[in-house]
Design a protein around this motif. Structure first.
Motif, PDB file in Angstrom:
ATOM      1  N   LEU A  21       0.835  -1.200   0.000  1.00 26.48           N
ATOM      2  CA  LEU A  21       0.000   0.000   0.000  1.00 26.48           C
ATOM      3  C   LEU A  21       0.872   1.253   0.000  1.00 26.48           C
ATOM      4  CD1 LEU A  21      -2.879   1.160   0.156  1.00 26.48           C
ATOM      5  CD2 LEU A  21      -2.658   1.108   2.651  1.00 26.48           C
ATOM      6  N   ARG A  22       1.919   1.241   0.774  1.00 23.82           N
ATOM      7  CA  ARG A  22       2.834   2.386   0.798  1.00 23.82           C
ATOM      8  C   ARG A  22       3.408   2.634  -0.595  1.00 23.82           C
ATOM      9  NH1 ARG A  22       5.069   3.251   6.415  1.00 23.82           N
ATOM     10  NH2 ARG A  22       4.381   1.519   7.708  1.00 23.82           N
ATOM     11  N   GLU A  23       3.805   1.565  -1.261  1.00 22.75           N
ATOM     12  CA  GLU A  23       4.387   1.714  -2.591  1.00 22.75           C
ATOM     13  C   GLU A  23       3.389   2.323  -3.567  1.00 22.75           C
ATOM     14  OE1 GLU A  23       5.905  -2.138  -3.713  1.00 22.75           O
ATOM     15  OE2 GLU A  23       7.933  -1.477  -3.249  1.00 22.75           O
ATOM     16  N   ASP A  24       2.156   1.815  -3.543  1.00 21.37           N
ATOM     17  CA  ASP A  24       1.135   2.359  -4.439  1.00 21.37           C
ATOM     18  C   ASP A  24       0.866   3.828  -4.151  1.00 21.37           C
ATOM     19  OD1 ASP A  24       0.659   0.259  -6.117  1.00 21.37           O
ATOM     20  OD2 ASP A  24      -1.468   0.051  -5.612  1.00 21.37           O
ATOM     21  N   VAL A  25       0.687   4.155  -2.872  1.00 23.65           N
ATOM     22  CA  VAL A  25       0.390   5.542  -2.508  1.00 23.65           C
ATOM     23  C   VAL A  25       1.559   6.445  -2.881  1.00 23.65           C
ATOM     24  CG1 VAL A  25      -0.076   7.120  -0.593  1.00 23.65           C
ATOM     25  CG2 VAL A  25      -1.238   4.911  -0.683  1.00 23.65           C
ATOM     26  N   ALA A  45      -9.901  12.178  -6.748  1.00 28.05           N
ATOM     27  CA  ALA A  45     -11.136  11.513  -7.198  1.00 28.05           C
ATOM     28  C   ALA A  45     -10.907  10.806  -8.524  1.00 28.05           C
ATOM     29  CB  ALA A  45     -12.256  12.544  -7.319  1.00 28.05           C
ATOM     30  N   GLU A  46     -10.170  11.434  -9.435  1.00 36.20           N
ATOM     31  CA  GLU A  46      -9.866  10.805 -10.719  1.00 36.20           C
ATOM     32  C   GLU A  46      -9.000   9.562 -10.528  1.00 36.20           C
ATOM     33  OE1 GLU A  46      -8.042  13.775 -13.157  1.00 36.20           O
ATOM     34  OE2 GLU A  46      -9.713  15.187 -12.909  1.00 36.20           O
ATOM     35  N   THR A  47      -8.066   9.614  -9.602  1.00 37.59           N
ATOM     36  CA  THR A  47      -7.197   8.467  -9.340  1.00 37.59           C
ATOM     37  C   THR A  47      -7.998   7.275  -8.838  1.00 37.59           C
ATOM     38  OG1 THR A  47      -5.305   9.904  -8.877  1.00 37.59           O
ATOM     39  CG2 THR A  47      -5.225   7.675  -7.969  1.00 37.59           C
ATOM     40  N   HIS A  48      -8.953   7.532  -7.959  1.00 39.21           N
ATOM     41  CA  HIS A  48      -9.805   6.453  -7.461  1.00 39.21           C
ATOM     42  C   HIS A  48     -10.575   5.803  -8.613  1.00 39.21           C
ATOM     43  CE1 HIS A  48     -13.456   4.709  -5.526  1.00 39.21           C
ATOM     44  NE2 HIS A  48     -12.579   4.349  -4.589  1.00 39.21           N
ATOM     45  N   ARG A  69     -12.045  -2.671  -4.984  1.00 44.16           N
ATOM     46  CA  ARG A  69     -12.577  -1.435  -4.398  1.00 44.16           C
ATOM     47  C   ARG A  69     -11.962  -1.152  -3.032  1.00 44.16           C
ATOM     48  NH1 ARG A  69     -16.358   2.390  -4.669  1.00 44.16           N
ATOM     49  NH2 ARG A  69     -17.097   1.663  -6.692  1.00 44.16           N
ATOM     50  N   GLU A  70     -11.773  -2.174  -2.204  1.00 48.27           N
ATOM     51  CA  GLU A  70     -11.193  -1.942  -0.882  1.00 48.27           C
ATOM     52  C   GLU A  70      -9.828  -1.288  -0.993  1.00 48.27           C
ATOM     53  OE1 GLU A  70     -11.191  -5.753   0.978  1.00 48.27           O
ATOM     54  OE2 GLU A  70     -13.192  -5.512   1.842  1.00 48.27           O
ATOM     55  N   TRP A  71      -9.046  -1.731  -1.991  1.00 46.82           N
ATOM     56  CA  TRP A  71      -7.712  -1.158  -2.193  1.00 46.82           C
ATOM     57  C   TRP A  71      -7.805   0.280  -2.687  1.00 46.82           C
ATOM     58  CZ3 TRP A  71      -2.999  -3.144  -0.934  1.00 46.82           C
ATOM     59  CH2 TRP A  71      -1.875  -2.511  -1.450  1.00 46.82           C
ATOM     60  N   ALA A  72      -8.682   0.519  -3.672  1.00 47.64           N
ATOM     61  CA  ALA A  72      -8.851   1.872  -4.193  1.00 47.64           C
ATOM     62  C   ALA A  72      -9.341   2.817  -3.107  1.00 47.64           C
ATOM     63  CB  ALA A  72      -9.832   1.850  -5.365  1.00 47.64           C
ATOM     64  N   ASP A  73     -10.250   2.338  -2.244  1.00 46.29           N
ATOM     65  CA  ASP A  73     -10.747   3.167  -1.144  1.00 46.29           C
ATOM     66  C   ASP A  73      -9.622   3.518  -0.172  1.00 46.29           C
ATOM     67  OD1 ASP A  73     -13.189   2.853  -2.341  1.00 46.29           O
ATOM     68  OD2 ASP A  73     -14.064   1.613  -0.749  1.00 46.29           O
ATOM     69  N   ALA A  74      -8.752   2.542   0.117  1.00 40.40           N
ATOM     70  CA  ALA A  74      -7.647   2.793   1.044  1.00 40.40           C
ATOM     71  C   ALA A  74      -6.687   3.830   0.469  1.00 40.40           C
ATOM     72  CB  ALA A  74      -6.912   1.490   1.344  1.00 40.40           C
ATOM     73  N   VAL A  75      -6.360   3.687  -0.822  1.00 40.00           N
ATOM     74  CA  VAL A  75      -5.463   4.647  -1.466  1.00 40.00           C
ATOM     75  C   VAL A  75      -6.074   6.045  -1.447  1.00 40.00           C
ATOM     76  CG1 VAL A  75      -4.443   5.328  -3.676  1.00 40.00           C
ATOM     77  CG2 VAL A  75      -4.313   2.942  -2.925  1.00 40.00           C
ATOM     78  N   ALA A  76      -7.341   6.150  -1.854  1.00 39.84           N
ATOM     79  CA  ALA A  76      -7.997   7.458  -1.904  1.00 39.84           C
ATOM     80  C   ALA A  76      -8.113   8.076  -0.514  1.00 39.84           C
ATOM     81  CB  ALA A  76      -9.374   7.324  -2.542  1.00 39.84           C
ATOM     82  N   SER A  77      -8.369   7.254   0.515  1.00 39.48           N
ATOM     83  CA  SER A  77      -8.488   7.770   1.880  1.00 39.48           C
ATOM     84  C   SER A  77      -7.166   8.370   2.345  1.00 39.48           C
ATOM     85  CB  SER A  77      -8.926   6.657   2.831  1.00 39.48           C
ATOM     86  OG  SER A  77     -10.205   6.167   2.496  1.00 39.48           O
TER      87      SER A  77
END
Length: 899
Positions: free
Chosen positions: A186-190, A390-393, A403-411
Motif C-alpha cells: 500500500l505504501r508503494e502504491d500511494v 477523485a480521478e485516481t480512485h 474497491r477496498e484497495w482503491a478506497d484505502a489509497v484514496a483515503s
C-alpha cells in the motif's frame, strides 16, 4: 450480578500513573512518525494512555497484592516504550489475560465520539473488536481509515506496475524495505500515485508558481491592506504585524517600506549580520498606524472595512533558497501577476462560515465563507488536488483494482490533502526564530481561527513544509501504528444512538469539552476538500455541503441561541448519551469518560464546564468509582498558562449507581471531603500532576464522594447541585494545601505568607516582625536562612533573580524548602536545564517532599493573585519533577563532582 458482590476492575484500584504519564509525555514529544501525523484532530488522547486504560478497565482486580503487582507491571510494560509500540511478547501476554478473563469472547470497545481514533486503534492492538461513531465526518473518516479501511487491505501487494520501479521511492515515502511490513504494498502504491498526482497538478498549475533563476521558493509572504481613513493621505496602507523576515543570527532580513507617489513600496534587506527592522505598523491589539501619515486604523474601522470587502492583500516578500542558502527578495511583477488569480468554480461559494462560532475570530472582519480563508492560488491548488484524487480512485477501479484497495489509497491521499490544506491558507503564519531559519506554521496552532493580518503561502512542489509529498510521507509513517488484523467499524452517527450498537461491551470515550473547541465549525476547513475528493467513495459521510452542526454535543452559544440554552442542550444531550451508553455496557464492565478543560486558570468558566458534564453523568444515574489524571502535554510545555492547550485529561471510571445508594447531609459530605481529599491530593502530587491542573484533578476524587450518594441534602432538605459541590471541593483543596504549608519549616512558612501579601516587592521590617513572631522565629533567623534580605528597614524575599548556582543544602547553616524550590527553578529554567537541576535534586535529601508541596502552594497563590509569570515557573518545575528525580538517581549525572 448484584451491586454488593460486583468485582472491581484494576482501574478502580490502582494504576502505574508515573509510567503512563511518562509514556504520554514521550508520545506528545514525538512530532513525526505518530498516528497524529495522519491528519489533524483536536486535543487527541495519547495512544499509550488508552492502551493502559482499556486493559486496566477490562481485567478484574485480583484482590491479592502479588497478583496486582504482576498486572501493574504488565501495564507498565505495555507503555514502557513511550511513543513506540509495546513488545510483541508483552502484547500477547496481555491478550492471553483478556482471553482468560472473557472465555466466551472478548468484548467490543465502543467510542461514540471516536475523534482521531486512538481509542479504537488501541482496542484493536489488545485484540478487541472496535466500534466507533461520530456525527462529524472528519473524525469519522480518520477513524474509519485507521480501524476499518486499512486493516482490510493489510498484506496485499502493490497494484501499480511502476510502483516499485523507483529505487529512491521507498525510502522517500517511509517504506522501510521490510517485506514483512503488512502495508508495504500500500505504501508503494500511494507513493507512486502521490508523485503522479503531483506531476499532473504541476502541468495544470505551473503558471501560478513562477520560478526565478536557480531559485527554489520557500514561501510567499503576504499582509492585509486597507485604505487610510485620513482624507489628506488615503493610501492603501500595509497592515503588517512586523517587518522582520528573518531573525536568524547571521542572516537577518526585513522589509523597509517607503511611500512613493501615494503608494507603499516595499524594499527587502537580506543577509545581514547586524541591523534592526523598522517599527511595526501594529500599535495595539488589532490597531495599526498608516505607513505614511501614522493615522490609526482601529478595530472598529477595520471591521467596517472588512464587512464592505475593502480589506485586501499585498504580496510583501518572497523567501527562496539559492544554492542551498535561504535568501529573501522583494516581490516582482511576475510574482504578483501569478498570485492574482481567481477561480470560476463556485462549489464553495455558498458554504458559510459562522462568524460567531467557538474559536472563529475572522468573521468580524468580513470573512463570511470558507472560500475566503484561501487565496485564489491556494483555492485553485487544493481544488485541483481534490479532483485529481477523485480521478485516481476512478482510474484504479477502471483498471480492475479491488474497491477496498482503491478506497484505502484514496483515503490516505485525501487525508494528506487535508494536511496540505493546513499549510495552504491565510491562517498560516511566518515564525521567526533566532537560531534557525524562519518557517511556516500551519493553521490550527491553537485550535481556532484567529484574524491573521499577515500570512505565509507555501508551494505544493516544496520538499519541506507545505509540500504535497511531505504530507504523504508523514501520513504513511502513521501506518506503523495500524493493527493489520484489526476488526472494527466506524459509522457517522449521533452519539445519542450509542445504545443501538449491535453488541454490548466496554464504552470508552473522550467526548467534546463543552465550549473549549468548536469541532464541527472548525472541521469545515478540512471537510470541504475531503468531500470533493471522496464524495463518491464514502457517500454516507458526505451527504451535506458542510459538517452537520445540528446535533453536535457542544455548548456553542451561536448554535443554540445563547450561553444558557447551550448549556442546557449540552447537559440534556449528554444525559441521554450516558443513559444510552449504560444499555451498551457488557456485564460487570465500567464506562471510561475522559474530560478536560481548555481553561487552565480555574474560575467560574471551568466550574461551568465541569459542572455540566458531571450533571449529565449524575442525571444518568452514574457513579464515579475512580479518577486518574493523565498528562496531555509534552515536556516542552513550560509556558502557555493562558493557552487553550489541554494540559491534563481526567479519566473518570463510571458505573450505574447502585439501587441501594442513599442520601447524605451536607455536613456528612464535608466531613468525607476533609477525610478523603487530603490523601488523594498527595497521591496526585506524587504523580507530578501539574499545579495548573491540580484543581481539575482534585475534582475527580471529590466527585467520587459526591456521586456515591443519590443526593447530598442541605439543611433545608434541598439537593446540593453539582456547582455547589465543586465549590466545596475547591475549598477543601485550598485547606489541604494550607495544611501542607503547616508542615514546612518555619522560615518557609514565613516566606509563603510574606510572598502572598507582598510578592517579590519589599515590605517594612515592622510588618515582617509581626508576621514572623507567631512562628517562633525572628526576622534575623529568616535572614540567616537566606530566605530574605533586610536592608534599610525593608525586607524582601530572595528567589526571583540570579541565585548562587553552587548552593547545596549541606553547605547551608539552615537549608529551607523555600531555597530548594527557587534554586531548582533557577537551574531548570534560567541555566543548565534538567541536568543541572537534577544534580541539585540529588542532594536535597529530606527537603524533596516539602519542596514539592511548597511548589503547589505557591502556584495556588500565584493563580489567585494573577501572577502569571510565577505560575509558569512553578508549573514548569513540577512538569519536570519526575524527570529530575529520575535523573537524580542516575550516577552518570550526579557523579561529576560539580558540588
Amino acid at each position: 450480578m448484584t451491586d454488593s458482590n460486583r468485582r472491581r476492575k484494576l482501574i478502580e484500584v490502582a494504576l502505574p500513573l508515573d509510567e503512563i504519564n511518562a509514556a504520554c509525555k514521550a508520545d506528545k514529544d514525538r512530532k513525526t512518525g505518530t498516528i497524529r501525523n495522519l491528519h489533524k484532530w483536536f486535543a487527541p488522547m495519547p495512544l499509550p494512555a488508552w492502551r493502559a486504560l482499556l486493559f486496566a478497565a477490562l481485567v478484574d482486580d485480583p484482590a491479592d497484592d502479588n497478583q496486582r503487582v504482576y498486572l501493574l507491571d504488565l501495564v507498565k510494560r505495555l507503555v514502557e516504550n513511550g511513543a513506540g509500540l509495546p513488545d510483541e511478547e508483552t502484547l500477547e501476554e496481555a491478550k492471553a489475560i483478556l482471553a482468560k478473563q472473557f472465555p466466551g469472547g472478548v468484548p467490543t470497545v465502543m467510542d461514540p465520539f471516536c475523534g482521531g481514533g486512538s481509542t479504537l486503534v488501541e482496542a484493536q492492538r489488545l485484540g478487541l473488536p472496535s466500534f466507533g461513531s461520530d456525527l462529524n465526518p472528519v473524525p469519522a473518516l480518520i477513524s474509519r481509515t485507521l480501524t476499518q479501511v486499512l486493516p482490510r487491505v493489510a498484506g496485499r501487494m502493490a497494484t501499480a506496475p511502476e510502483a516499485g520501479s523507483d529505487p529512491n521511492g521507498a525510502a522517500l515515502f517511509g517504506v522501510d524495505g521490510h517485506r514483512n511490513d503488512p502495508f508495504h504494498g500500500l505504501r508503494e502504491d500511494v507513493a507512486y500515485l502521490a508523485k503522479q498526482i503531483r506531476d499532473r497538478a504541476w502541468k495544470r498549475l505551473s503558471h501560478l508558481y513562477p520560478l526565478g533563476d536557480h531559485e527554489n521558493p520557500v514561501a510567499w509572504l503576504w499582509a492585509r491592506t486597507a485604505r487610510c481613513p485620513n482624507p489628506a493621505c488615503g493610501i492603501e496602507t500595509i497592515l503588517a504585524t512586523t517587518w522582520w523576515l528573518s531573525k536568524k543570527r547571521g542572516n537577518l532580513a526585513w522589509i523597509e517600506p517607503r511611500v512613493v507617489d501615494g503608494r507603499v513600496e516595499l524594499d527587502v534587506v537580506s543577509g545581514l549580520a547586524h541591523g534592526e527592522a523598522p517599527a511595526s505598523p501594529k500599535i495595539g491589539d488589532g490597531v495599526f498606524a498608516c505607513v505614511s501619515c501614522r493615522t490609526p486604523l482601529d478595530g472598529a474601522h477595520l471591521r467596517e472595512l472588512g464587512a464592505r470587502g475593502d480589506v485586501g492583500f499585498r504580496l510583501t516578500a518572497v523567501a527562496v533558497e539559492v544554492g542551498g542558502a535561504r535568501k529573501y527578495r522583494a516581490a516582482t511583477a511576475v510574482d504578483m501577476e501569478a498570485a492574482d488569480v481567481h477561480s470560476e468554480d463556485d462549489a464553495f461559494a455558498d458554504v458559510p462560515l459562522d462568524p460567531d462560532a467557538m474559536g472563529v475570530r475572522v468573521g468580524g472582519y468580513g470573512v463570511s465563507t470558507w472560500r475566503q480563508l484561501f487565496s485564489g492560488r491556494q483555492f485553485l491548488t487544493l481544488t485541483s488536488f481534490a479532483d485529481l484524487i477523485a480521478e485516481t480512485h476512478d482510474e484504479l477501479l477502471n483498471r480492475g483494482v479491488a474497491r477496498e484497495w482503491a478506497d484505502a489509497v484514496a483515503s490516505l491521499l485525501t487525508l494528506s490533502l487535508g494536511k496540505m490544506a493546513q499549510y495552504n491558507s491565510t491562517q498560516c503564519r511566518w515564525l521567526l526564530r533566532p537560531t534557525a531559519e524562519a518557517k511556516v506554521v500551519s493553521a490550527f496552532d491553537r485550535n481556532d481561527l484567529p484574524m491573521m493580518w499577515d500570512f505565509a503561502e507555501t508551494s505544493f512542489m516544496s520538499e519541506s513544509v507545505g509540500g504535497w509529498l511531505l504530507q504523504v510521507t508523514t501520513g504513511l509513517r502513521a501506518l506503523s501504528y495500524v493493527v493489520p488484523n484489526g476488526r472494527g467499524a466506524v459509522v457517522r452517527q449521533d452519539a445519542r444512538l450509542v445504545s443501538s450498537v449491535p453488541e454490548r461491551g466496554l464504552v470508552a470515550t473522550d467526548p467534546p469539552y463543552f465550549d473549549a473547541i468548536g469541532y464541527a465549525d472548525l472541521s469545515d476547513y478540512f471537510y470541504l476538500w475531503h468531500r470533493r475528493a471522496l464524495r463518491r467513495v464514502f457517500p454516507d459521510l458526505y451527504a451535506t455541503a458542510a459538517t452537520p452542526k445540528t446535533g453536535e454535543l457542544t455548548a456553542s452559544p451561536s448554535h443554540h441561541g445563547g450561553a444558557r440554552a447551550a448549556r442546557d442542550y449540552f447537559v440534556s444531550g449528554f444525559t441521554e448519551v450516558f443513559a444510552g451508553a449504560q444499555q451498551s455496557l457488557g456485564e460487570g464492565l465500567p464506562m471510561l469518560v475522559v474530560y478536560a478543560s481548555k481553561e487552565q486558570k480555574g474560575g467560574r468558566g471551568e466550574e461551568t464546564r465541569w459542572a455540566s458534564i458531571l450533571t449529565a453523568m449524575l442525571g444518568a444515574d452514574l457513579e464515579i468509582t475512580g479518577t486518574w489524571p493523565i498528562h496531555g502535554t509534552g515536556s516542552a510545555r513550560m509556558r502557555g498558562i493562558g493557552s487553550n492547550a489541554v494540559a491534563a485529561y481526567i479519566v473518570m471510571v463510571c458505573r450505574p449507581r447502585p439501587a441501594t445508594s442513599t442520601t447524605c447531609s451536607l455536613s456528612e459530605f464535608n466531613r468525607a471531603l476533609r477525610r478523603e481529599l487530603g490523601p488523594a491530593v498527595r497521591d496526585l502530587q506524587a504523580a507530578s500532576i501539574l499545579p495548573v491542573d491540580l484543581a481539575q484533578a482534585a475534582m475527580g476524587p471529590g466527585m467520587q464522594i459526591y456521586s456515591r450518594y443519590r443526593a447530598v441534602l442541605d439543611q433545608a432538605g434541598r439537593a446540593v447541585p453539582v456547582e455547589q459541590a465543586l465549590r466545596l471541593i475547591n475549598a477543601a483543596l485550598a485547606e489541604v494545601l494550607e495544611e501542607q504549608e503547616g508542615e514546612l519549616d518555619a522560615e518557609s512558612r514565613f516566606a509563603v505568607r510574606w510572598w502572598e501579601t507582598y510578592g517579590w516587592n519589599a515590605g517594612s521590617f515592622g510588618d515582617a516582625d509581626k508576621t514572623v513572631r507567631p512562628l517562633g522565629i525572628s526576622v534575623d533567623d529568616v535572614v540567616r536562612a537566606q530566605v530574605v534580605t533586610s536592608q534599610g528597614n525593608r525586607v524582601q524575599l530572595l528567589g526571583n533573580g540570579n541565585l548562587d548556582y553552587k548552593w547545596v543544602p549541606s553547605a547551608d547553616v539552615r537549608p529551607t524548602a523555600w531555597e530548594a524550590v527557587h534554586h531548582l527553578a533557577h537551574r531548570l529554567i534560567d541555566r543548565g536545564g534538567e541536568l543541572e537541576a537534577a544534580r541539585l535534586m540529588a542532594v536535597l535529601g529530606n527537603l524533596q517532599d516539602p519542596a514539592m508541596a511548597l511548589v503547589y502552594r505557591l502556584h495556588d497563590i500565584a493563580a489567585k493573585k494573577g501572577r502569571t509569570g510565577d505560575q509558569e515557573r512553578y508549573n514548569a518545575l513540577i512538569n519536570s519533577w519526575s524527570e529530575l528525580i529520575k535523573l537524580a538517581g542516575d550516577s552518570s549525572v550526579t557523579s561529576e563532582g560539580l558540588f
